[in-house]
Design an enzyme around this catalytic site. Structure first.
Site, PDB file in Angstrom:
ATOM      1  N   ILE A  17       0.817  -1.070  -0.182  1.00  0.00           N
ATOM      2  CA  ILE A  17       0.060  -0.041  -0.031  1.00  0.00           C
ATOM      3  C   ILE A  17       0.742   1.283   0.010  1.00  0.00           C
ATOM      4  O   ILE A  17       0.552   2.316  -0.910  1.00  0.00           O
ATOM      5  CB  ILE A  17      -0.933   0.087   1.128  1.00  0.00           C
ATOM      6  N   ASP A  43       9.465   2.810   7.989  1.00  0.00           N
ATOM      7  CA  ASP A  43       9.367   1.303   7.800  1.00  0.00           C
ATOM      8  C   ASP A  43      10.320   0.511   8.737  1.00  0.00           C
ATOM      9  O   ASP A  43      11.169   1.400   9.571  1.00  0.00           O
ATOM     10  CB  ASP A  43       9.445   0.679   6.569  1.00  0.00           C
ATOM     11  N   GLY A  90       1.632  -2.239  10.009  1.00  0.00           N
ATOM     12  CA  GLY A  90       0.919  -2.930  11.167  1.00  0.00           C
ATOM     13  C   GLY A  90       1.333  -4.494  11.054  1.00  0.00           C
ATOM     14  O   GLY A  90       2.227  -4.694  10.091  1.00  0.00           O
ATOM     15  N   GLN A 113       3.908   4.183  18.368  1.00  0.00           N
ATOM     16  CA  GLN A 113       3.597   5.302  17.298  1.00  0.00           C
ATOM     17  C   GLN A 113       2.948   6.390  17.755  1.00  0.00           C
ATOM     18  O   GLN A 113       3.049   7.638  17.506  1.00  0.00           O
ATOM     19  CB  GLN A 113       3.115   4.678  16.046  1.00  0.00           C
ATOM     20  N   ASN A 132      -4.901  -3.124   9.600  1.00  0.00           N
ATOM     21  CA  ASN A 132      -5.998  -3.918  10.155  1.00  0.00           C
ATOM     22  C   ASN A 132      -5.451  -4.465  11.398  1.00  0.00           C
ATOM     23  O   ASN A 132      -4.169  -4.854  11.745  1.00  0.00           O
ATOM     24  CB  ASN A 132      -6.474  -5.009   9.352  1.00  0.00           C
ATOM     25  N   ASP A 160     -14.422   0.518   1.583  1.00  0.00           N
ATOM     26  CA  ASP A 160     -15.591  -0.240   1.508  1.00  0.00           C
ATOM     27  C   ASP A 160     -16.700   0.503   1.103  1.00  0.00           C
ATOM     28  O   ASP A 160     -17.531   0.122   0.230  1.00  0.00           O
ATOM     29  CB  ASP A 160     -15.906  -0.786   3.147  1.00  0.00           C
ATOM     30  N   ARG A 163     -16.017   0.594  -2.676  1.00  0.00           N
ATOM     31  CA  ARG A 163     -16.451  -0.696  -3.030  1.00  0.00           C
ATOM     32  C   ARG A 163     -18.130  -0.807  -3.270  1.00  0.00           C
ATOM     33  O   ARG A 163     -18.524  -1.462  -4.259  1.00  0.00           O
ATOM     34  CB  ARG A 163     -16.025  -2.109  -2.343  1.00  0.00           C
ATOM     35  N   HIS A 188     -14.550  -2.068   9.916  1.00  0.00           N
ATOM     36  CA  HIS A 188     -13.758  -2.554   8.840  1.00  0.00           C
ATOM     37  C   HIS A 188     -13.511  -3.770   8.770  1.00  0.00           C
ATOM     38  O   HIS A 188     -12.312  -4.107   8.915  1.00  0.00           O
ATOM     39  CB  HIS A 188     -12.497  -1.786   8.348  1.00  0.00           C
ATOM     40  N   SER A 243      -5.473  -5.964  -1.214  1.00  0.00           N
ATOM     41  CA  SER A 243      -5.789  -4.700  -1.952  1.00  0.00           C
ATOM     42  C   SER A 243      -4.617  -3.712  -1.659  1.00  0.00           C
ATOM     43  O   SER A 243      -4.640  -3.328  -0.478  1.00  0.00           O
ATOM     44  CB  SER A 243      -7.250  -4.255  -1.466  1.00  0.00           C
TER      45      SER A 243
END
Length: 332
Positions: A17, A43, A90, A113, A132, A160, A163, A188, A243
């Protein structure tokens, strides 16, 4: 007069992502075609080399709006003076892992964080959690950054929402921009509730309710809902990867509408801190329909909720309450 650059943090920036979103931000998709940006990319140490590769590519792309790049594995350096934070990093659930194991890993990541954002981010920093479990990660972040206003911590349910728009426009064979005001309620996750009861579609004879034009309650109350709920899993099955492009695009949509405002007469879905609206318990990060103006979101009030919707909205709230208590148990 030239605008001052906005500092945008992306965590997990060397991941899928991250790699999809940083060029979008640098091209003005998130904050508009006239807003210069400085990208802060964070990262973990094992991804440092890949992160440097992303930094090199950003330089090589010669984006006119990109006024600087910070690429680091140091969370405090990454958070310094940032105006917007997009939390993509995550710990993903791996095969055989219990939910509590994943939650425990994410609690420790988001605690660290949160504390770095609290100390080093710019005042009024806006935070969007993508990783997530997004709603509960956002809640953890809120708990450990008490000086960041609760209205500034949100999570991504715009994917969502988009979508749902895509499914309705495909069903009616209309352009996606002709459909508006779908709602994603809740978490979510696969318990989210995609709701079309207030959605409209622009037809040759004006705006009409989606439910009336689709004229198939059976589809709208079953297959449509499950398709949106399980779209992420369908993409993993097809791509063997989760995704990324659509998630990155939705994150840009979320921040753009939050900062620049939603069009008049339209709302979007955002995971925000519940104020008790629609009977949803306070103290959860829950997806509601919102409008945005001058950098502030407001929950759309007074929508009529039928029995079918009530049951779905309560079921996803129940899951969020369970996740919250699981997260709390990981802190003990």
């Amino acid at each position: 007069m030239a605008k001052n650059p906005v500092r945008v943090l992306v965590t997990g920036a060397a991941g899928q992502i991250g790699y999809a979103i940083v060029p979008m931000i640098a091209r003005g998709v998130m904050l508009g075609p006239h807003q210069p940006v400085i990208l802060h990319m964070l990262d973990i140490e094992p991804a440092a080399e890949a992160l440097n590769g992303v930094r090199m590519e950003l330089i090589d792309a010669a984006f006119p709006l990109l006024k600087g790049v910070v690429a680091t594995t140091d969370v405090e350096e990454a958070c310094k003076d940032v105006n917007i934070a997009v939390m993509v990093g995550g710990f993903p659930r791996k095969e055989g892992m219990e939910r509590k194991d994943v939650m425990s890993k994410n609690v420790s990541i988001y605690k660290a964080q949160a504390s770095a954002l609290e100390k080093h981010a710019a005042p009024n920093c806006k935070v969007l959690v993508v990783a997530n479990p997004a709603n509960t990660n956002a809640l953890i972040l809120k708990e450990f950054s008490p000086s960041i206003p609760e209205k500034n911590i949100t999570c991504l349910t715009r994917l969502d929402h988009n979508r749902a728009l895509g499914q309705i426009s495909g069903r009616l064979n209309v352009h996606v921009s002709d459909v508006k005001n779908v709602i994603i309620w809740g978490n979510h996750s696969s318990t989210q509730y995609p709701d079309v009861n207030h959605a409209t579609v622009t037809t040759s004879s004006g705006e009409k309710p989606v439910r009336e034009v689709v004229a198939d309650d059976q589809w709208l109350n079953s297959e449509f809902i499950t398709t949106v709920q399980q779209r992420g899993a369908a993409i993993i099955k097809a791509r063997k990867l989760s995704s990324a492009l659509s998630a990155a695009s939705a994150a840009c949509d979320h921040i753009r509408d939050w900062v620049l405002g939603t069009p008049k007469g339209s709302w979007v879905s955002m995971g925000v801190y519940s104020d008790g609206s629609y009977g949803i318990p306070e103290g959860l990060i829950y997806s509601f329909p919102v409008t945005c103006e001058k950098g502030e979101w407001s929950i759309v009030k007074g929508l009529k909720i039928d029995e079918f919707s009530r049951a779905k909205m309560d079921a996803t709230a129940k899951e969020l309450i369970e996740e919250k208590s699981l997260a709390k148990s990981c802190l003990n």
